[in-house]
Design an enzyme around this catalytic site. Structure first.
Site, PDB file in Angstrom:
ATOM      1  N   GLY A  14      10.773  41.059 -28.819  1.00 25.97           N
ATOM      2  CA  GLY A  14       9.189  39.899 -28.794  1.00 25.97           C
ATOM      3  C   GLY A  14      10.187  38.790 -27.912  1.00 25.97           C
ATOM      4  O   GLY A  14       9.873  37.167 -28.966  1.00 25.97           O
ATOM      5  N   ASN A  16       9.845  37.037 -25.509  1.00 25.75           N
ATOM      6  CA  ASN A  16       9.287  36.451 -24.620  1.00 25.75           C
ATOM      7  C   ASN A  16       8.074  35.804 -25.171  1.00 25.75           C
ATOM      8  O   ASN A  16       8.241  34.823 -24.805  1.00 25.75           O
ATOM      9  CB  ASN A  16       8.416  37.207 -23.650  1.00 25.75           C
ATOM     10  CG  ASN A  16       9.597  37.723 -21.898  1.00 25.75           C
ATOM     11  OD1 ASN A  16       9.380  36.499 -21.443  1.00 25.75           O
ATOM     12  ND2 ASN A  16       9.154  38.297 -22.288  1.00 25.75           N
ATOM     13  N   ASN A 105       0.362  40.360 -17.459  1.00 26.64           N
ATOM     14  CA  ASN A 105       2.127  41.287 -17.633  1.00 26.64           C
ATOM     15  C   ASN A 105       2.766  40.356 -17.321  1.00 26.64           C
ATOM     16  O   ASN A 105       2.972  39.587 -15.889  1.00 26.64           O
ATOM     17  CB  ASN A 105       1.474  42.380 -17.217  1.00 26.64           C
ATOM     18  CG  ASN A 105       2.450  43.348 -17.711  1.00 26.64           C
ATOM     19  OD1 ASN A 105       2.796  43.182 -19.045  1.00 26.64           O
ATOM     20  ND2 ASN A 105       3.028  43.913 -17.359  1.00 26.64           N
ATOM     21  N   HIS A 107       6.782  41.631 -15.509  1.00 25.58           N
ATOM     22  CA  HIS A 107       7.063  43.111 -15.411  1.00 25.58           C
ATOM     23  C   HIS A 107       9.283  43.125 -15.067  1.00 25.58           C
ATOM     24  O   HIS A 107       8.603  41.944 -13.972  1.00 25.58           O
ATOM     25  CB  HIS A 107       6.347  43.932 -14.197  1.00 25.58           C
ATOM     26  CG  HIS A 107       7.056  44.709 -14.406  1.00 25.58           C
ATOM     27  ND1 HIS A 107       6.934  46.252 -14.995  1.00 25.58           N
ATOM     28  CD2 HIS A 107       7.791  45.862 -13.439  1.00 25.58           C
ATOM     29  CE1 HIS A 107       7.667  47.044 -14.393  1.00 25.58           C
ATOM     30  NE2 HIS A 107       8.395  47.281 -13.340  1.00 25.58           N
TER      31      HIS A 107
HETATM   32  C1  GRF Z   1      10.127  41.980 -21.125  1.00 26.63           C
HETATM   33  O1  GRF Z   1      11.665  42.327 -20.380  1.00 26.63           O
HETATM   34  C2  GRF Z   1       8.953  42.334 -19.642  1.00 26.63           C
HETATM   35  O2  GRF Z   1       9.475  42.378 -18.179  1.00 26.63           O
HETATM   36  C3  GRF Z   1       8.693  43.634 -20.023  1.00 26.63           C
HETATM   37  O3  GRF Z   1       9.318  44.064 -21.303  1.00 26.63           O
HETATM   38  C4  GRF Z   1      10.777  42.927 -21.737  1.00 26.63           C
HETATM   39  C5  GRF Z   1      10.438  42.480 -23.107  1.00 26.63           C
HETATM   40  O4  GRF Z   1      10.834  41.520 -24.015  1.00 26.63           O
HETATM   41  N1  GRF Z   1       7.799  44.331 -19.224  1.00 26.63           N
HETATM   42  P1  GRF Z   1      11.156  40.710 -25.091  1.00 26.63           P
HETATM   43  O5  GRF Z   1      10.147  42.309 -26.214  1.00 26.63           O
HETATM   44  O6  GRF Z   1       9.826  39.677 -24.716  1.00 26.63           O
HETATM   45  O7  GRF Z   1      11.601  40.443 -25.471  1.00 26.63           O
END
Ligand code: GRF
Length: 187
Positions: A14, A16, A105, A107
């Protein structure tokens, strides 16, 4: 400015999510985060939802029923944007049809290269010169929807998986908010 209501889907750390919560506090950032969804009851990211008093829906039933519960909550909170942030489940076709063009999303690669899992390892094995992250619309093809933004960096000789992840995620914290600003400029 009138902000739109958004929902973030997570499965893990989490980071992000935490970044988007912070950004959403800025008065001119176009979204308010009204709901968080986690398919994983042990996701670390759940603590950010709790700390920030944001309603959270956690899966405790079959995935089919969970998707139904999500749809009910999205209506309840009048959600107009869904941001997947490390969400590890595939969204069903029916769900996608209901929220067409409203699901995005992030990625950790320069799409269309390296769709799917284990991105950093594959990037290193392929001896890529650069990598980065991509924010894209979600459609029925895995990591295949229209690209909104990419951010790139050059890979150093000494970069390993851990360092690539750190460098990529640093860019993600810039890319995701920028992508959200871009899509709302168009609405
Ligand atoms: C991110 O690096 C994103 O690109 C991928 O999953 C990861 C999630 O990281 N889809 P976080 O849970 O936000 O730390």
């Amino acid at each position: 400015m009138v902000k739109k209501n958004a929902c973030i889907f997570i499965s893990g750390n989490g980071s992000n999510l935490r970044n988007l919560i912070q950004k959403s506090r800025e008065y001119n950032f176009p979204i308010n985060i009204k709901l968080i969804v986690s398919d994983n009851p042990n996701a670390k990211g759940i603590i950010y939802a709790k700390k920030n008093n944001i309603p959270i829906l956690i899966k405790n039933c079959s995935y089919k029923l969970f998707e139904y519960q999500i749809l009910v909550s999205l209506k309840k909170y009048n959600i107009s944007l869904i941001c997947l942030a490390g969400y590890m489940k595939i969204i069903s076709k029916d769900f996608l049809n209901l929220y067409k063009k409203k699901i995005i999303n992030i990625h950790p690669s320069l799409l269309p290269k390296f769709k799917g899992l284990n991105t950093y390892l594959r990037v290193l094995r392929e001896k890529e010169k650069k990598t980065g992250c991509t924010v894209h619309h979600v459609n029925k093809h895995l990591d295949g929807g229209k690209i909104i933004i990419k951010k790139t960096f050059f890979i150093a000789n000494e970069d390993n998986e851990k360092i690539l992840k750190e460098k990529t995620q640093k860019l993600e914290y810039l890319a995701y908010p920028e992508a959200i600003i871009r899509i709302f400029r168009k609405y």
